[in-house]
Structures are given as C-alpha cells and as structure tokens.
Design a protein around this motif. Structure first.
Motif, PDB file in Angstrom:
ATOM      1  N   VAL A 400       1.067  -1.467  -0.262  1.00  0.00           N
ATOM      2  CA  VAL A 400      -0.038  -0.383  -0.249  1.00  0.00           C
ATOM      3  C   VAL A 400       0.728   1.411   0.236  1.00  0.00           C
ATOM      4  CG1 VAL A 400      -2.088   1.610   1.525  1.00  0.00           C
ATOM      5  CG2 VAL A 400      -2.092  -0.981   0.997  1.00  0.00           C
ATOM      6  N   ASP A 401       1.816   1.111   0.621  1.00  0.00           N
ATOM      7  CA  ASP A 401       2.747   2.460   0.789  1.00  0.00           C
ATOM      8  C   ASP A 401       3.490   2.676  -0.842  1.00  0.00           C
ATOM      9  OD1 ASP A 401       4.307   4.133   2.178  1.00  0.00           O
ATOM     10  OD2 ASP A 401       6.956   3.062   1.810  1.00  0.00           O
ATOM     11  N   GLY A 402       3.584   1.313  -1.181  1.00  0.00           N
ATOM     12  CA  GLY A 402       4.055   1.857  -2.923  1.00  0.00           C
ATOM     13  C   GLY A 402       3.162   2.638  -3.790  1.00  0.00           C
ATOM     14  N   HIS A 403       1.796   1.765  -2.943  1.00  0.00           N
ATOM     15  CA  HIS A 403       0.590   2.170  -3.774  1.00  0.00           C
ATOM     16  C   HIS A 403       0.537   4.120  -4.019  1.00  0.00           C
ATOM     17  CE1 HIS A 403      -3.667   2.691  -5.725  1.00  0.00           C
ATOM     18  NE2 HIS A 403      -3.728   3.385  -4.616  1.00  0.00           N
ATOM     19  N   VAL A 404       0.488   4.380  -2.960  1.00  0.00           N
ATOM     20  CA  VAL A 404       0.549   5.894  -2.453  1.00  0.00           C
ATOM     21  C   VAL A 404       2.155   6.262  -3.118  1.00  0.00           C
ATOM     22  CG1 VAL A 404       0.498   7.549  -0.879  1.00  0.00           C
ATOM     23  CG2 VAL A 404      -0.305   5.264  -0.440  1.00  0.00           C
ATOM     24  N   ASP A 405       3.432   5.567  -3.410  1.00  0.00           N
ATOM     25  CA  ASP A 405       4.088   6.925  -4.065  1.00  0.00           C
ATOM     26  C   ASP A 405       3.788   6.801  -5.614  1.00  0.00           C
ATOM     27  OD1 ASP A 405       6.353   7.622  -3.447  1.00  0.00           O
ATOM     28  OD2 ASP A 405       7.201   6.772  -4.891  1.00  0.00           O
ATOM     29  N   ARG A 406       3.279   5.844  -5.868  1.00  0.00           N
ATOM     30  CA  ARG A 406       3.472   5.751  -7.646  1.00  0.00           C
ATOM     31  C   ARG A 406       2.442   6.783  -7.807  1.00  0.00           C
ATOM     32  NH1 ARG A 406       3.905   0.076  -6.472  1.00  0.00           N
ATOM     33  NH2 ARG A 406       1.872  -0.740  -6.263  1.00  0.00           N
ATOM     34  N   MET A 407       1.318   6.485  -7.099  1.00  0.00           N
ATOM     35  CA  MET A 407      -0.217   7.804  -7.271  1.00  0.00           C
ATOM     36  C   MET A 407       0.064   9.154  -7.230  1.00  0.00           C
ATOM     37  SD  MET A 407      -2.716   5.679  -7.946  1.00  0.00           S
ATOM     38  CE  MET A 407      -1.263   4.615  -8.898  1.00  0.00           C
ATOM     39  N   PHE A 408       0.856   9.198  -5.912  1.00  0.00           N
ATOM     40  CA  PHE A 408       1.992  10.724  -6.318  1.00  0.00           C
ATOM     41  C   PHE A 408       3.016  11.208  -7.278  1.00  0.00           C
ATOM     42  CE2 PHE A 408       5.660  12.670  -4.169  1.00  0.00           C
ATOM     43  CZ  PHE A 408       5.339  14.324  -4.844  1.00  0.00           C
ATOM     44  N   ARG A 409       3.627  10.109  -7.871  1.00  0.00           N
ATOM     45  CA  ARG A 409       4.612  10.049  -8.232  1.00  0.00           C
ATOM     46  C   ARG A 409       3.894  10.738  -9.937  1.00  0.00           C
ATOM     47  NH1 ARG A 409       8.342  12.467  -6.382  1.00  0.00           N
ATOM     48  NH2 ARG A 409       8.840  11.158  -3.915  1.00  0.00           N
ATOM     49  N   GLU A 410       2.643   9.695 -10.603  1.00  0.00           N
ATOM     50  CA  GLU A 410       2.502   9.598 -11.521  1.00  0.00           C
ATOM     51  C   GLU A 410       1.337  11.253 -11.758  1.00  0.00           C
ATOM     52  OE1 GLU A 410      -1.170   6.374 -13.308  1.00  0.00           O
ATOM     53  OE2 GLU A 410      -2.379   7.868 -11.777  1.00  0.00           O
ATOM     54  N   ALA A 411       0.712  11.112 -10.435  1.00  0.00           N
ATOM     55  CA  ALA A 411      -0.270  12.631 -10.179  1.00  0.00           C
ATOM     56  C   ALA A 411       0.840  13.621 -10.647  1.00  0.00           C
ATOM     57  CB  ALA A 411      -0.773  12.597  -9.410  1.00  0.00           C
ATOM     58  N   LEU A 412       2.174  13.978 -10.152  1.00  0.00           N
ATOM     59  CA  LEU A 412       3.120  15.204  -9.673  1.00  0.00           C
ATOM     60  C   LEU A 412       3.320  15.179 -11.568  1.00  0.00           C
ATOM     61  CD1 LEU A 412       3.647  16.484  -8.011  1.00  0.00           C
ATOM     62  CD2 LEU A 412       5.907  15.557  -8.139  1.00  0.00           C
ATOM     63  N   ASP A 413       3.465  14.177 -12.279  1.00  0.00           N
ATOM     64  CA  ASP A 413       3.982  13.985 -13.903  1.00  0.00           C
ATOM     65  C   ASP A 413       3.905  14.923 -14.530  1.00  0.00           C
ATOM     66  OD1 ASP A 413       6.218  12.952 -12.790  1.00  0.00           O
ATOM     67  OD2 ASP A 413       5.559  10.904 -14.046  1.00  0.00           O
ATOM     68  N   GLU A 414       1.883  14.801 -14.110  1.00  0.00           N
ATOM     69  CA  GLU A 414       1.332  15.770 -14.882  1.00  0.00           C
ATOM     70  C   GLU A 414       1.378  17.100 -15.086  1.00  0.00           C
ATOM     71  OE1 GLU A 414      -2.657  13.801 -14.098  1.00  0.00           O
ATOM     72  OE2 GLU A 414      -2.664  11.733 -14.388  1.00  0.00           O
ATOM     73  N   VAL A 415       1.170  17.785 -13.943  1.00  0.00           N
ATOM     74  CA  VAL A 415       1.816  18.349 -13.517  1.00  0.00           C
ATOM     75  C   VAL A 415       2.053  19.637 -14.842  1.00  0.00           C
ATOM     76  CG1 VAL A 415       1.888  20.344 -11.931  1.00  0.00           C
ATOM     77  CG2 VAL A 415       0.959  18.317 -11.364  1.00  0.00           C
ATOM     78  N   PRO A 416       1.531  20.483 -15.392  1.00  0.00           N
ATOM     79  CA  PRO A 416       1.972  21.986 -16.386  1.00  0.00           C
ATOM     80  C   PRO A 416       2.553  22.575 -15.362  1.00  0.00           C
ATOM     81  CG  PRO A 416      -0.705  21.973 -15.832  1.00  0.00           C
ATOM     82  CD  PRO A 416      -0.430  21.130 -15.409  1.00  0.00           C
ATOM     83  N   HIS A 417       3.793  23.308 -16.309  1.00  0.00           N
ATOM     84  CA  HIS A 417       4.638  24.344 -15.252  1.00  0.00           C
ATOM     85  C   HIS A 417       5.023  24.854 -16.350  1.00  0.00           C
ATOM     86  CE1 HIS A 417       5.221  22.332 -11.579  1.00  0.00           C
ATOM     87  NE2 HIS A 417       5.091  21.678 -11.909  1.00  0.00           N
ATOM     88  N   LEU A 418       4.990  26.055 -16.269  1.00  0.00           N
ATOM     89  CA  LEU A 418       5.449  27.350 -17.387  1.00  0.00           C
ATOM     90  C   LEU A 418       7.740  27.662 -17.060  1.00  0.00           C
ATOM     91  CD1 LEU A 418       3.058  30.771 -16.608  1.00  0.00           C
ATOM     92  CD2 LEU A 418       3.333  29.456 -18.379  1.00  0.00           C
ATOM     93  N   ALA A 419       7.960  27.452 -18.033  1.00  0.00           N
ATOM     94  CA  ALA A 419       9.581  27.689 -18.916  1.00  0.00           C
ATOM     95  C   ALA A 419       9.991  28.690 -17.329  1.00  0.00           C
ATOM     96  CB  ALA A 419       9.828  27.931 -19.308  1.00  0.00           C
TER      97      ALA A 419
END
Length: 585
Positions: A400-419
C-alpha cells in the motif's frame, strides 16, 4: 438495470432499445415532469428513421446559439430530458468535440445509429460519475458502479491495486476500484466502436502566464464567480446551503446582491452531541444581512444508526470510505432540503484553488506525497485515514505504501508548468493540481453522490472551469497576499458578507459524539467478529478489532480517527456483501 439506477434518480427508467443497444435515463428531480423527459432523446430524419440517441445524468448549459435558426439541424431531436436533448444537438453539430461546447456537470452517452459508435463523455471535473466495463460482446456502462457489476457479464473482483485504492482513496484517473471496472476520465470522451475504443481529452488545467495585478485579479475573479453563479442558478428562486463559513457565505451574498430576490438558505444543526462548532451565529448574521428565507435542519443522533439509512448512504457513495456520519449527515440533510428546494448551490470546491487545503506554500517546501497524506503521516497514519484496523502484514504484502507513492509520482508527472517558473509557483501548481484532480473525490464528488441519492440537485459554482483555469495560474504570493489562506476570496467577497465571517477561523465539518452512535459501531464490530463468513474478515486485524470492542475509548483516538478505522472496516464489509465482491490479491 433501470431499477438498480434508482440511487441516481428516483423517477424515469424508460428503456430505449434497438437490437444490441439499450439506454436508460433516470432523474432525481422531485418536480413533476412530462413523461417524455424520462426517456432518451432521439434524433430522426424526414423518413422517421432514428439516427442517434442520447441519455444524460446531470445538468447541461448549452451555448446560446445551439437552437438558433442557422444552427438547427435537419435531424430534429425529440423526447428526453433538457440535458439529453442539449447533448444530442451538440453531438449532431460538433461530433466528438460536443462536450467542449457545453457547460455544467454531466455524464452522457450517445449512440450513433448511422456509424454503430457509442460516445461516452464526462464533465470537466468529473462531478458526475460514469463507469464502464468491457465484455466479450460490447460494453456495460452506468453512473453507478453497482449497476455495472450486477450485469451477468461483469465480475466484481477486488485485486491488490483496488484494495490499495479503497484504503487510500487514491487511484489513477480512469481506473475503477474493482478490477474489471473503469471510469470515463474527467474532461474526456470515450468512443467505443467495432474496431476498438479511443479516449480523447477535451479539457485540462493548463499553465499560462498571469498578467493581472492584484486589483485586476480580484475584479476578474469576482466577475467570473458572479457569472458562474448565474450559470448554475435554476430558473426558480435560488437556494444555498449555508454553513456560516466563508465559502457559502460569499456564495449567499453574491446570489442576494445580484439583482435577485433573497435566496432560501439551509443550515444543518447537530444538537448537543456534535463537536462544538460555532457555525450557527455566523449563518444567522448572513441571514439577517440579506433577509434570507432561512431554515435550520436538525439531524437527530438516532437517525445516524438506522440500518436503512446506512445502506442508502453506502449505495450513494458507491464505495467504502472512513467518514461514517460525515457521510450520513449530509445525506439526511439533503433529504430534508429536497422537500423545500429542487436545486441548491453549494460552496464546496472553493478550497481547491483559492488556497484553503494545501498548507503553506513556502519557498523551501518540497512535496514528498499528497498534502493530505503528508498530514495523516504526522498523525501516525502512513496510508491515510481509516486503515488502523486492517492486517498490517497484508498491507505490507500488497504494498500500500508503494501504491501511494506510485499514485503521487503519476499525478506529479501530469502537472503542467511554465518554463522558468519560480520554485514557489511550481510548488503551488503542484498542490493545486493534486487537489483538483485527486482530492475532489472526498469533497465535491462526495457531496454530489449523497445529494443526488436524496433527490437534491446540488450545484457547485466554485468548480466553474473558467474560474479554476484562472486561479490555477495566479501566483502563490497573490493567493495569500495578506498572510492568510483564501486572501483573494476574502477580498472579492468583503462587500457581501458580515465582517465577522471574513475574520473567522476555518473549522472542520462537525461529527456526532452521541454515545449511542459509538455503541452502535461497537455492536457492529462485534457482529463482524462473530461472523466467520464476513467478506472483510480475511483483510482485517481481528485482535485490534476485539481490543476496540473491549475498550470503546479507542474509538476516540485523535478525536475521531479511531472511529474512522471502525467505519472503514464496517463499510468495506457491507460494500463487499452488497456487490458480491470477491478478492483476488
């Protein structure tokens, strides 16, 4: 399936069927409607042949020119609810891009008889649910998971990823809790045809430069919020769920000050057994300021233990949660409100981007997980609220700990940013994006499920996509320019709420401390211990549950966190029974 969908609508259920396709629409409205409103919307040609059919759950605001003489199609649309007709007309005009031209909260299905294609679509934030399961011969879909899995071709199986999703309230967009069930993603359409399925986004949060100064930002946000209120208000007299907090008070003030009559307002009371929350005096001040037609709804502790109500709430939520009476109370409240108003406005969602949930946005802060998971870990709960009575060895085994971390990394990779964005603004976008795309399940979507099941149409002006798109790009320093959370909302609403509301501290949703309610939880835990066939039994720590039944004071750990552990176990067991869920860990 029509009868199963009663949790999403108490009226309607007429089936449109043609060979291998069946479409059903139900409505939660209590007001009398014409019989054709409970049928599918149908587009035909001059020869009377059916060309396309649509059903819709929710409310749709079409573009003003959809019915203009120049926009009318030679394929007239008949029958169906106003929402289904709007969806079908938009589809006939724009095809798969139809939802990009629509506003509102909706989930829809369009069957194109001409091409043999099914198009499923969901509103931008996924306020309205829409699940589906693929079968060897096609697809089963519904706005209720239980309706999907009751189809004989769909199996209700809970695997390790699904159990992790249940316990943490976190899953990948489009992934259901059950192994065979998926969701249409928020802001997406899903085309299903003989050659396969295609998912396509039509909206997402985007990073853009913010060029307005503080005064210009406040004015622009006020204009957008007033427009959002006007868009979701029903034609009849407006009604607002008024807690006395900043969000609902600003909403009430905007409705009352916008050239409309004073709204109806509703406040829930909990009696002497709830946590001491000073909401009532603030709500009364707002009511006096605007002369609202106000009603107070008292929820009695004994109502929270009614087995029928517990079953209805679990069915409404569609999956187990650790929130117990925080689910039951809004459901009962909504049922009372529905006797007086068909449509109400809610301040839910304001925290998401005005800066009320993610914590301080400091220069040196680095996210290690979702902000709410970081908070729960500080209280000794590594996976979030409600996991304390589960078998810890099992939780480690399914990672479950790994599940939380995978969900977090997946969501973080989606975040759009300005250069070239400053680190503090990158952090702010991360917090806002995670909140909007992963936490609304526990706030706005939570309220929608419970109110719809109670035959109340709750609408959320703060989730307007235009408003969110602007707020997502406002610099972090501007969102808390006066050193407080939600600085912009306080400023844009200062002329429509009493001064005391602007300065009051934010308080959590109250819970009941009635001893009979806690005794009821203990009794239900004892029943689970005594039932060797309980489906959740292999997943839990029986000795920890036994300790809680022997020492009910453990329910009060952390105020209500111990109780959340009990609620989660009991809801999971009831949910597995209701859907006949089998584990595949």
């Amino acid at each position: 399936m029509a009868s199963d969908l009663v949790v999403r609508g108490r009226t309607g259920g007429t089936v449109w069927q043609e060979r291998q396709v069946a479409l059903i629409e139900r409505d939660s409205a209590q007001a009398p409607q014409a019989p054709q409103a409970h049928q599918a919307a149908v587009a035909g040609d001059a020869l009377g042949d059916t060309l396309a059919v649509a059903v819709c759950d929710g409310h749709v605001l079409p573009p003003t020119d959809l019915d203009s003489p120049t926009a009318r199609s030679d394929m007239p649309v008949t029958g169906g609810s106003p929402a289904a007709r709007a969806v079908l007309k938009a589809y006939l005009r724009w095809g798969r891009s139809a939802p990009a031209h629509l506003d509102g909260a909706f989930a829809f299905a369009v069957w194109d008889v001409r091409t043999g294609e099914l198009l499923l679509g969901r509103d931008r934030l996924g306020v309205k649910p829409l699940s589906y399961a693929l079968t060897p011969d096609g697809v089963v879909f519904a706005s209720d998971v239980a309706t999907v899995v009751r189809h004989p071709m769909v199996r209700a199986e809970l695997d390790a990823a699904g159990l992790g999703a249940v316990l943490t309230q976190l899953r990948s967009p489009g992934r259901g809790v059950l192994r065979s069930v998926r969701e249409v993603r928020a802001g997406h359409t899903l085309r299903i045809a003989a050659e396969g399925r295609t998912e396509q986004p039509y909206w997402r949060l985007e990073a853009r430069p913010h060029e307005l100064d503080l005064d210009g930002t406040v004015k622009h946000l006020r204009d957008l919020l007033e427009d959002a209120v006007a868009r979701v208000e029903p034609g009849e007299r407006a009604a607002v769920l008024l807690s006395g907090g900043l969000d609902s008070s600003v909403l009430t003030g905007l409705v009352a000050s916008g050239g409309r009559s004073a709204p109806q307002t509703f406040t829930v009371l909990f009696g002497d057994t709830s946590a001491p929350v000073p909401d009532r005096p603030y709500a009364e001040e707002v009511v006096r300021l605007w002369g609202c037609d106000h009603r107070e709804v008292a929820v009695r502790p004994e109502e929270l233990l009614d087995p029928v109500t517990l079953a209805e709430v679990l069915a409404a939520k569609d999956q187990p949660t650790p929130f117990g009476d925080k689910n039951i109370t809004p459901y009962l409240f909504s049922g009372h409100v529905a006797r007086h108003a068909r449509v109400v406005l809610s301040g839910e969602g304001a925290d998401a981007l005005f800066g009320g949930l993610g914590g301080a946005i400091d220069e040196g802060r680095v996210l290690t997980s979702f902000p709410w998971i970081e908070r729960s870990r500080r209280f000794g709960m590594p996976y979030g609220i409600g996991t304390g009575l589960f078998d810890q060895a099992l939780l480690e085994d399914i990672d479950v700990d790994g599940h939380v971390d995978r969900m977090f990394r997946e969501a973080l990779d989606e975040v759009p940013h300005l250069a070239g964005a400053a680190p503090v603004d990158r952090l702010a976008r991360q917090v806002d994006y995670l909140t909007v795309t992963r936490l609304l399940e526990q706030t706005v979507l939570h309220s929608e499920r419970l109110s719809t099941a109670a035959a109340l149409d709750v609408r959320f002006p703060f989730t307007d996509h235009r408003l969110l798109s602007v707020l997502f790009n406002v610099p972090a320093a501007m969102k808390s320019f006066d050193g407080r959370e939600k600085s912009l909302l306080r400023t844009l609403g200062r002329d429509v709420v009493p001064p005391s509301v602007l300065t009051r501290a934010k308080v959590p949703y109250p819970i009941t401390y009635d001893p009979h309610y806690k005794a009821g939880l203990v009794a239900r835990l004892r029943e689970l211990l005594d039932d060797s066939t309980a489906p959740a039994r292999p997943l839990v720590d029986l000795s920890a549950i036994r300790s809680m039944t022997e020492d009910p004071a453990l329910l009060d750990r952390g105020g209500w966190l111990g109780r959340a552990d009990a609620e989660m176990v009991l809801q999971l067991d009831d949910w597995m029974r209701r859907l006949n869920v089998r584990t595949r860990l």
